[in-house]
Structures are given as C-alpha cells and as structure tokens.
Design an enzyme around this catalytic site. Structure first.
Site, PDB file in Angstrom:
ATOM      1  N   ARG A 152      -9.959  41.953  24.214  1.00  0.00           N
ATOM      2  CA  ARG A 152      -9.033  40.825  24.165  1.00  0.00           C
ATOM      3  C   ARG A 152      -7.758  41.169  24.934  1.00  0.00           C
ATOM      4  O   ARG A 152      -7.366  42.326  25.026  1.00  0.00           O
ATOM      5  CB  ARG A 152      -8.646  40.513  22.711  1.00  0.00           C
ATOM      6  CG  ARG A 152      -9.679  39.746  21.932  1.00  0.00           C
ATOM      7  CD  ARG A 152      -9.156  39.377  20.560  1.00  0.00           C
ATOM      8  NE  ARG A 152      -8.847  40.536  19.751  1.00  0.00           N
ATOM      9  CZ  ARG A 152      -7.641  41.017  19.525  1.00  0.00           C
ATOM     10  NH1 ARG A 152      -6.571  40.436  20.031  1.00  0.00           N
ATOM     11  NH2 ARG A 152      -7.471  42.089  18.768  1.00  0.00           N
ATOM     12  N   TYR A 169     -15.383  38.457  28.143  1.00  0.00           N
ATOM     13  CA  TYR A 169     -15.570  39.410  27.049  1.00  0.00           C
ATOM     14  C   TYR A 169     -15.160  38.887  25.672  1.00  0.00           C
ATOM     15  O   TYR A 169     -14.056  38.347  25.504  1.00  0.00           O
ATOM     16  CB  TYR A 169     -14.777  40.694  27.318  1.00  0.00           C
ATOM     17  CG  TYR A 169     -15.331  41.880  26.552  1.00  0.00           C
ATOM     18  CD1 TYR A 169     -16.368  42.641  27.094  1.00  0.00           C
ATOM     19  CD2 TYR A 169     -14.866  42.203  25.289  1.00  0.00           C
ATOM     20  CE1 TYR A 169     -16.908  43.706  26.387  1.00  0.00           C
ATOM     21  CE2 TYR A 169     -15.402  43.276  24.573  1.00  0.00           C
ATOM     22  CZ  TYR A 169     -16.430  44.026  25.132  1.00  0.00           C
ATOM     23  OH  TYR A 169     -16.964  45.075  24.435  1.00  0.00           O
ATOM     24  N   LYS A 209     -12.077  33.856  17.660  1.00  0.00           N
ATOM     25  CA  LYS A 209     -10.631  34.012  17.441  1.00  0.00           C
ATOM     26  C   LYS A 209      -9.868  32.739  17.828  1.00  0.00           C
ATOM     27  O   LYS A 209      -8.922  32.351  17.149  1.00  0.00           O
ATOM     28  CB  LYS A 209     -10.108  35.196  18.243  1.00  0.00           C
ATOM     29  CG  LYS A 209     -10.842  36.494  17.970  1.00  0.00           C
ATOM     30  CD  LYS A 209     -10.723  36.921  16.532  1.00  0.00           C
ATOM     31  CE  LYS A 209     -11.484  38.225  16.318  1.00  0.00           C
ATOM     32  NZ  LYS A 209     -11.220  38.843  15.039  1.00  0.00           N
ATOM     33  N   HIS A 223      -8.312  36.604   9.033  1.00  0.00           N
ATOM     34  CA  HIS A 223      -9.039  37.693   9.698  1.00  0.00           C
ATOM     35  C   HIS A 223      -9.557  38.645   8.630  1.00  0.00           C
ATOM     36  O   HIS A 223      -9.033  39.742   8.447  1.00  0.00           O
ATOM     37  CB  HIS A 223      -8.076  38.399  10.669  1.00  0.00           C
ATOM     38  CG  HIS A 223      -8.729  39.345  11.628  1.00  0.00           C
ATOM     39  ND1 HIS A 223      -8.036  40.372  12.226  1.00  0.00           N
ATOM     40  CD2 HIS A 223      -9.991  39.413  12.122  1.00  0.00           C
ATOM     41  CE1 HIS A 223      -8.853  41.036  13.041  1.00  0.00           C
ATOM     42  NE2 HIS A 223     -10.039  40.477  12.985  1.00  0.00           N
ATOM     43  N   SER A 268      -7.950  44.593  13.891  1.00  0.00           N
ATOM     44  CA  SER A 268      -9.118  44.819  14.735  1.00  0.00           C
ATOM     45  C   SER A 268      -9.472  46.305  14.787  1.00  0.00           C
ATOM     46  O   SER A 268      -8.598  47.150  14.972  1.00  0.00           O
ATOM     47  CB  SER A 268      -8.836  44.298  16.142  1.00  0.00           C
ATOM     48  OG  SER A 268      -8.490  42.933  16.084  1.00  0.00           O
ATOM     49  N   ARG A 275     -19.484  46.907  21.860  1.00  0.00           N
ATOM     50  CA  ARG A 275     -19.815  46.088  20.684  1.00  0.00           C
ATOM     51  C   ARG A 275     -21.283  45.718  20.641  1.00  0.00           C
ATOM     52  O   ARG A 275     -21.990  45.779  21.645  1.00  0.00           O
ATOM     53  CB  ARG A 275     -18.982  44.803  20.723  1.00  0.00           C
ATOM     54  CG  ARG A 275     -17.470  45.082  20.706  1.00  0.00           C
ATOM     55  CD  ARG A 275     -16.760  44.298  19.680  1.00  0.00           C
ATOM     56  NE  ARG A 275     -15.383  44.735  19.527  1.00  0.00           N
ATOM     57  CZ  ARG A 275     -14.668  44.493  18.433  1.00  0.00           C
ATOM     58  NH1 ARG A 275     -15.201  43.859  17.421  1.00  0.00           N
ATOM     59  NH2 ARG A 275     -13.419  44.909  18.343  1.00  0.00           N
TER      60      ARG A 275
HETATM   61  P1  GTP Z   1     -12.940  43.948  14.569  1.00  0.00           P
HETATM   62  O1  GTP Z   1     -14.357  43.553  14.772  1.00  0.00           O
HETATM   63  O2  GTP Z   1     -12.274  44.434  15.821  1.00  0.00           O
HETATM   64  O3  GTP Z   1     -12.105  42.916  13.904  1.00  0.00           O
HETATM   65  O4  GTP Z   1     -12.914  45.288  13.693  1.00  0.00           O
HETATM   66  P2  GTP Z   1     -13.402  45.762  12.239  1.00  0.00           P
HETATM   67  O5  GTP Z   1     -12.227  45.754  11.340  1.00  0.00           O
HETATM   68  O6  GTP Z   1     -14.616  45.041  11.805  1.00  0.00           O
HETATM   69  O7  GTP Z   1     -13.730  47.276  12.541  1.00  0.00           O
HETATM   70  P3  GTP Z   1     -14.979  48.186  12.135  1.00  0.00           P
HETATM   71  O8  GTP Z   1     -15.395  48.042  10.723  1.00  0.00           O
HETATM   72  O9  GTP Z   1     -16.043  47.945  13.125  1.00  0.00           O
HETATM   73  O10 GTP Z   1     -14.366  49.648  12.282  1.00  0.00           O
HETATM   74  C1  GTP Z   1     -13.877  50.166  13.447  1.00  0.00           C
HETATM   75  C2  GTP Z   1     -13.779  51.683  13.393  1.00  0.00           C
HETATM   76  O11 GTP Z   1     -13.177  52.156  12.178  1.00  0.00           O
HETATM   77  C3  GTP Z   1     -15.135  52.349  13.511  1.00  0.00           C
HETATM   78  O12 GTP Z   1     -15.055  53.332  14.508  1.00  0.00           O
HETATM   79  C4  GTP Z   1     -15.341  52.974  12.167  1.00  0.00           C
HETATM   80  O13 GTP Z   1     -16.088  54.149  12.252  1.00  0.00           O
HETATM   81  C5  GTP Z   1     -13.921  53.225  11.651  1.00  0.00           C
HETATM   82  N1  GTP Z   1     -13.877  53.173  10.157  1.00  0.00           N
HETATM   83  C6  GTP Z   1     -14.324  52.172   9.373  1.00  0.00           C
HETATM   84  N2  GTP Z   1     -14.188  52.479   8.052  1.00  0.00           N
HETATM   85  C7  GTP Z   1     -13.607  53.708   8.004  1.00  0.00           C
HETATM   86  C8  GTP Z   1     -13.201  54.571   6.927  1.00  0.00           C
HETATM   87  O14 GTP Z   1     -13.341  54.272   5.749  1.00  0.00           O
HETATM   88  N3  GTP Z   1     -12.626  55.756   7.290  1.00  0.00           N
HETATM   89  C9  GTP Z   1     -12.456  56.123   8.594  1.00  0.00           C
HETATM   90  N4  GTP Z   1     -11.901  57.292   8.860  1.00  0.00           N
HETATM   91  N5  GTP Z   1     -12.850  55.342   9.633  1.00  0.00           N
HETATM   92  C10 GTP Z   1     -13.407  54.154   9.343  1.00  0.00           C
HETATM   93  C1  SPV Z   2     -11.136  41.668  17.107  1.00  0.00           C
HETATM   94  O1  SPV Z   2     -10.581  42.136  18.112  1.00  0.00           O
HETATM   95  O2  SPV Z   2     -10.542  41.521  16.015  1.00  0.00           O
HETATM   96  C2  SPV Z   2     -12.567  41.283  17.161  1.00  0.00           C
HETATM   97  C3  SPV Z   2     -13.246  41.349  18.452  1.00  0.00           C
HETATM   98  O3  SPV Z   2     -13.120  40.920  16.151  1.00  0.00           O
HETATM   99  S1  SPV Z   2     -12.948  39.970  19.469  1.00  0.00           S
HETATM  100  O4  SPV Z   2     -13.916  38.924  19.114  1.00  0.00           O
HETATM  101  O5  SPV Z   2     -13.130  40.371  20.857  1.00  0.00           O
HETATM  102  O6  SPV Z   2     -11.611  39.458  19.258  1.00  0.00           O
HETATM  103 MN    MN Z   3     -11.720  40.829  14.378  1.00  0.00          MN
END
Ligand code: GTP
Ligand code: SPV
Ligand code: MN
Length: 617
Positions: free
Chosen positions: A94, A233, A242, A262, A284, A401
C-alpha cells in the site's frame, strides 16, 4: 542475473464466450450501465467484460494470465489450482503517501489523512485515466461485502483493467450475477474504478506486471466513489478491501451509527463449551491473521476463525454490539507463516491459492522466510533471480502475500457468514518497550482512550521505515475515511448507545528484553492471554489495578518455560516512560485542534494523575 524472463504476448484475452453484458431493463440497472459507459468513454479499453463469477470464466482468466506471464502455474500435484504472481519491484505494498480523501471540506479528512480538493482531484483523475485502458480489457465486477443480501452487507462494483485484480476480488468478496440482480432491483452500491495505468499501443507487448510510477488511491466519501490508478497490488487494487470496507464504510458507519474496523474476528470456546466472540484491531502485519487462526496450546480451549482483517460492527436490538466479517477471503502476510507459528494457515494454503511475491522452489512450489526452519538449497526469489541460503536478501518480499478463500481455513466457523455478539475487543501493536502483555480497561471510555492512543512499529505492509514507532489509533490510521478525532467521538457515542458493551483490552505480543529477544513466545501461547480475558468476562479471574489499567493477578503458564525475570519485564510499568508517552499523546491530540472529545482528554488527565501518584507512592 535475471532468469525466467516473463513471456510477453500482445494477444487479447480469450474470453469471447464469457462476459456478455447482462440485461435488466430497470432504471437502477440503466444507471449502472451509464456509469460503465462513462468510465469506458474516458479510459478507452479495447473490450468490456462483465464478470459473472463462474468457474469456467475464472479458469479462462487464470489461463490467459499464465499465457501472458502474469501468473506462474504451480506444480499441480503439490499445490493444485495455485499460482504465483511477481509484481513490479516498485509496486509491492500500500502507498499511504498516495492515498487521498477528497471530501468537500478539508476538516472532514482531518490532519492524519492526505486531503485533496474534490473538483481539482477529479480533473487530475480525468487526466490520468484518459485512455489508461487502451489495448486492454475493462472488467466490470459487481461484488458483495458480507453474504449476498445479508442485513449488514453492502454492494459495490469494481471496474478494473487488471485480470489479477479480478481473480483476487473473486476470492476476497462474493462476485456474481446475484449481486447485479440486487443492484438492478435498486439496492445501493459503491462505485470503484481501478486502472493499472499502463495503456498498450497497437502491437506493443504487455509486461508481466503492468503498473505506473504515478499512483493515486482516491476516495470521495460524499459520493461513495473510489478511484485507484497506477498500482496492481493488494489494497491498492482490491478496492473492496481497504478503500471500500474501511475508508468508505467508516464514513457510512459514522453517518448511520455503526463501525467499520481493521479487526479480526474469532469465536473462543471454553472447556465448558461456552462461546465468546472477540474482535482485535492490530496494525498491518501485526498478528491479526495469526490470532484469527489461533490453535490454543492450553487444553480444552478452541478458537474458530470468522475473519482476519475487517469487521463491521452494529448495535443489535438487544443492545449488544454485533459484528460480521465482510470479506470472503484472506490476503495474508506470507513471511512468518509456518508450521510452528500458524499451522492452520499452512493447511488453508494447500490448494486454490494466488501467491504474490513469494519464492519459487525447484519443483514448482512456493517458499518464504519462516515457512520452514531451514530454507531450500536453491530458490527463484520474488524478483525472478537465483537464490541460495547464503544470499544477503530475503527470498520472499517481506510484504509477500497469499490470497485464499476463507472457507478453506480448517478453523473457519460453520456459521462464519453470520453476525456474532461481541464479548471483548482487543487493541494491540508492536511495542518493544513499555506496553505490558495485556491490560484491561477500567471502562468503555478508558478502552476507547487505549484504542485512540496506540502506537506501533511500522511494518513492510506500506511504504516507510520498518520499525519506526508511530501512532496507529485503532489500527485505523491508514484506513479511517474521515477526521480521526470525529472517529474517536463516534466510538465514545457507540458505547453510550449500547447496553451491554464488550470489555476492552490492550495487548502486546512484541515486548523485547534488553537483549533484543521477544519476551513472550507468542502465537499458540497467546491463548493464555485469551483465557485470562474470557475468565475475566465470566467473572472467575482476578486482576490487579495499575495506573494504566488492570493486569492479571495470575496467568496460566502451565506447560511453558518462561523465566520469572521475563515475566516481570513483560508486565513492568515504568511511570516515567508512561508519563513521557502521555506527553506525546497530548502532542498527538493537539494535532486535531480541539476536536478530540473531552472524554478522551479527561482520560489523559486521569492517567497522568494515576502515574504521578504511583511515582510518589
Ligand atoms: P495485515 O494483513 O497486513 O492487516 O496484517 P495481520 O495483522 O493480519 O498480520 P499477520 O497476522 O499476518 O502477522 C504478520 C507478522 O507478525 C507475521 O510475520 C507473523 O509471524 C508475526 N506474528 C504474528 N503473531 C505473532 C506473535 O504472537 N508473536 C510474534 N513475535 N510475531 C507474531
Ligand atoms: C494491510 O496492509 O493492512 C493489509 C494488506 O491487510 S492490504 O490489503 O494491501 O492493505
Ligand atoms: Mn489489514
């Protein structure tokens, strides 16, 4: 050395037998038709394709992208019906700096958004979109956020010249003729227009990932329109996500008395078989997908997935807050997703996946950092170059992703498309220091104050310096479609209107020791924090008051080894650092020129008082 050069063809997509324009003969459909014709007159595509969402159409589309070089088909026996896309190196996340809120009044965008004067921005967009689809197919894609016809659902139409966006939106939303039926009957819908901004002159070969160096992601909140130019992307191209489900929907929520957040959404089932529903807002790439797919390490507890990124929340007739996941798929961060961290996601990714910017293995499968402990001896990295474990760069892009349908997660709730009553709301972020593992708010206003003051270290999900600390209130800094101070006020009002409010908690899985290692094991062990939260809600767990909120009197640590010193550090509250943060919070609030609700500035004053008392005591 670049290998696997994308094959480039200039032939049109072979979709002739699909995509004919539907006919309805209603005034509402004529309005849709007029809009489509207007966009086509401006963007000048070679063809218009009405997406019907059928499997035959989808396979034709995927096949055409493989022929074009946009997608690489993965090994059918290892990863059935799955594909790898590699984006342009300048189009990987983004772009907050190119995201605009074009509200009539600047004050309605607020100091945390880029405001654009709407008439001027329309002129700019007319310029960049003029002829932007030349040589391409313009797809018209009606979609529903939330189940089609559902009481909390909203409709939209995305026009796009990106078949990759079509294939992604088909996973992330509900696409198809039933949506057009509803629009033709007069249901309201949001207009979204997307172009990769890479017109093709006659005979000019296409590239694998068309995009434009100039990028615009623009929202018109008053007229419920989105225009996105130049990027293919993620959130820049999947406009339902979003742009619509957060930025535009947050404005709808402000006006209509609901919330677009979110947040992940889960059902937690206790050993006694009681179900609780928890929503959590983390910025994110800060752990939503992981918590959404939590497999508890403590016996007797289960977690079901409802959503991993967005929740729409409305008061029900019983005075409780009800939430849905408006999406139909997961666009999840690949790096860090592995058998030891998120086995549920790994299982969900076994087939029917579009991967973007991960690495390709020699046997036609995918890999990314953290999928396995040891990297394969040889890979093709996300840019198409040879890669070996001694390389000094990651094989997968940090914001690479996967796109997969929600129904494919083994943890998905049977009734995941229905609204659920919220018992708890969590706010979190990445904080190496200061913020304890878990803190309970004293009441709704204090909880809203917690949400409004969250800071988090930047991640690779958007441009900027990874690790830099910034405010990200409610994890909505990049996604709130109106003045953030008004949004704080809307949260306060939502609490006043509801009768039985969810409890609010702040969590931080990311606190580090002075040696730089995470103090908390995280992932499956986060279930211990969830257990304490649920036990607080059912009244059986104790808490201790601190100046910043209530912390556990005890946490279930059976079965894990965590040093007493680490545990103490995880919950340490240093009044001086918190007073320094309060100073920064005051500065942050001042950015809004007196618009922050008095109930939140009162909360700041009360926090300072409690910290001063603690310091003296
Ligand atoms: P968006 O899709 O961007 O909104 O992100 P999200 O909040 O869904 O992120 P996601 O759960 O995919 O986590 C992103 C990163 O955080 C990954 O690399 C995970 O390995 C790391 N992560 C998630 N949970 C934990 C945790 O409990 N501890 C640690 N150290 N890292 C974590
Ligand atoms: C984020 O950045 O919080 C996402 C990925 O979930 S995107 O859809 O690219 O914004
Ligand atoms: Mn997100």
């Amino acid at each position: 050395m670049a290998i696997a050069e994308p094959t480039t063809f200039a032939h049109p997509l072979h979709l002739a037998e699909y995509g004919t324009q539907p006919e309805y003969g209603t005034a509402a459909f004529d309005e849709l038709l007029a809009w489509v014709k207007g966009v086509a007159a401006l963007t000048k595509p070679d063809r218009i394709h009405w997406v019907d969402g059928s499997e035959a159409e989808r396979q034709a589309l995927l096949g055409s992208m493989v022929a074009q070089g946009t997608l690489i088909k993965l090994n059918e026996s290892k990863r059935p019906n799955s594909y790898l896309a590699r984006s342009d190196a300048g189009d990987v996340a983004r772009l907050e700096s190119r995201t605009f809120i074009a509200s009539e009044r600047e004050i309605d965008a607020g100091p945390t958004n880029n405001w654009a004067e709407p008439r001027e921005m329309r002129r700019t967009l007319d310029g960049v979109f003029d002829g932007s689809m030349r040589g391409r197919t313009m797809f018209v894609m009606p979609f529903s956020m939330g189940k089609i016809g559902g009481p909390i659902s909203q409709l939209g139409v995305q026009i796009t010249d990106s078949p990759y966006a079509v294939a992604s939106v088909e996973i992330m939303t509900r696409v198809g003729e039933e949506v057009t039926d509803l629009i033709a009957e007069g249901a309201p819908w949001v207009r979204t227009v997307h172009s990769v901004g890479h017109p093709l002159e006659l005979g000019e070969p296409d590239v694998a990932w068309p995009s434009n160096d100039e990028k615009y992601i623009v929202h018109f909140p008053e007229t419920l329109e989105v225009f996105s130019f130049g990027s293919g992307y993620g959130g820049n191209a999947i406009l339902a996500k979003k742009c619509f489900a957060l930025r535009i929907a947050s404005v709808l929520g402000r006006d209509q008395g609901w919330l677009a957040e979110h947040m992940l959404l889960i059902r937690v089932v206790s050993p006694e078989g009681r179900a609780y529903h928890v929503a959590a807002a983390f910025p994110s790439a800060c752990g939503k997908t992981n918590l959404a797919m939590l497999r508890p390490s403590i016996p007797g507890w289960t977690v079901e997935t409802i959503g991993d990124d967005i929740a729409w929340i409305r008061p029900g007739s019983d005075g409780r807050l009800y939430a849905i996941n408006p999406e139909a798929g997961f666009f999840g961060v690949a790096p860090g997703t592995g058998v030891s961290t998120n086995v549920t996601a790994v299982e969900a990714l076994c087939e029917n996946v579009i991967f973007t910017n991960v690495a390709l293995t020699d046997d036609g499968d995918v890999w990314w950092e953290g999928l396995t402990d040891e990297a394969p001896a040889h890979l093709i990295d996300w840019q198409g170059n040879h890669w070996t474990p001694d390389a000094d760069r990651p094989a997968a892009h940090p914001n690479s992703r996967f796109t997969v349908s929600a129904a494919q997660a083994p943890s998905i709730s049977d009734d995941w498309e229905e609204a659920v009553p919220l018992d708890a709301i969590l706010f979190g972020g990445r904080r190496a220091t200061n913020v304890p593992l878990v803190v309970e708010s004293f009441d709704w206003d204090h909880g809203v104050f917690m949400g409004a003051t969250i800071s988090s270290e930047r991640t690779a999900a958007a441009e900027g310096t990874v690790g830099e600390l910034r405010r990200d209130p409610f994890a909505m800094m990049p996604f709130c479609g109106y003045n953030m101070a008004d949004y704080f006020g809307h949260w306060i009002e939502m609490g006043a209107a509801a009768e039985r409010l969810p409890a609010i908690y702040q969590v931080n899985w990311f606190r580090k020791g002075s040696d730089g290692r995470f103090l908390w094991p995280g992932f499956a062990e986060n279930s211990r924090v969830i257990e304490w939260i649920i036990r607080r809600i059912d009244g059986s767990a104790d808490a201790v008051d601190t100046p910043v909120g209530r912390v556990p009197a005890a946490l279930n640590l059976e079965g894990i080894d965590i040093a007493d010193a680490d545990l103490a550090e995880l919950f340490a509250i240093d009044p001086d650092s918190w007073l320094a943060e309060a100073e920064l919070t005051e500065e942050f609030f001042q950015r809004f020129d007196g618009r922050v609700p008095g109930r939140l500035t009162d909360q700041l004053a009360a926090l300072r008082d409690r910290l001063q008392t603690a310091k003296q005591g």
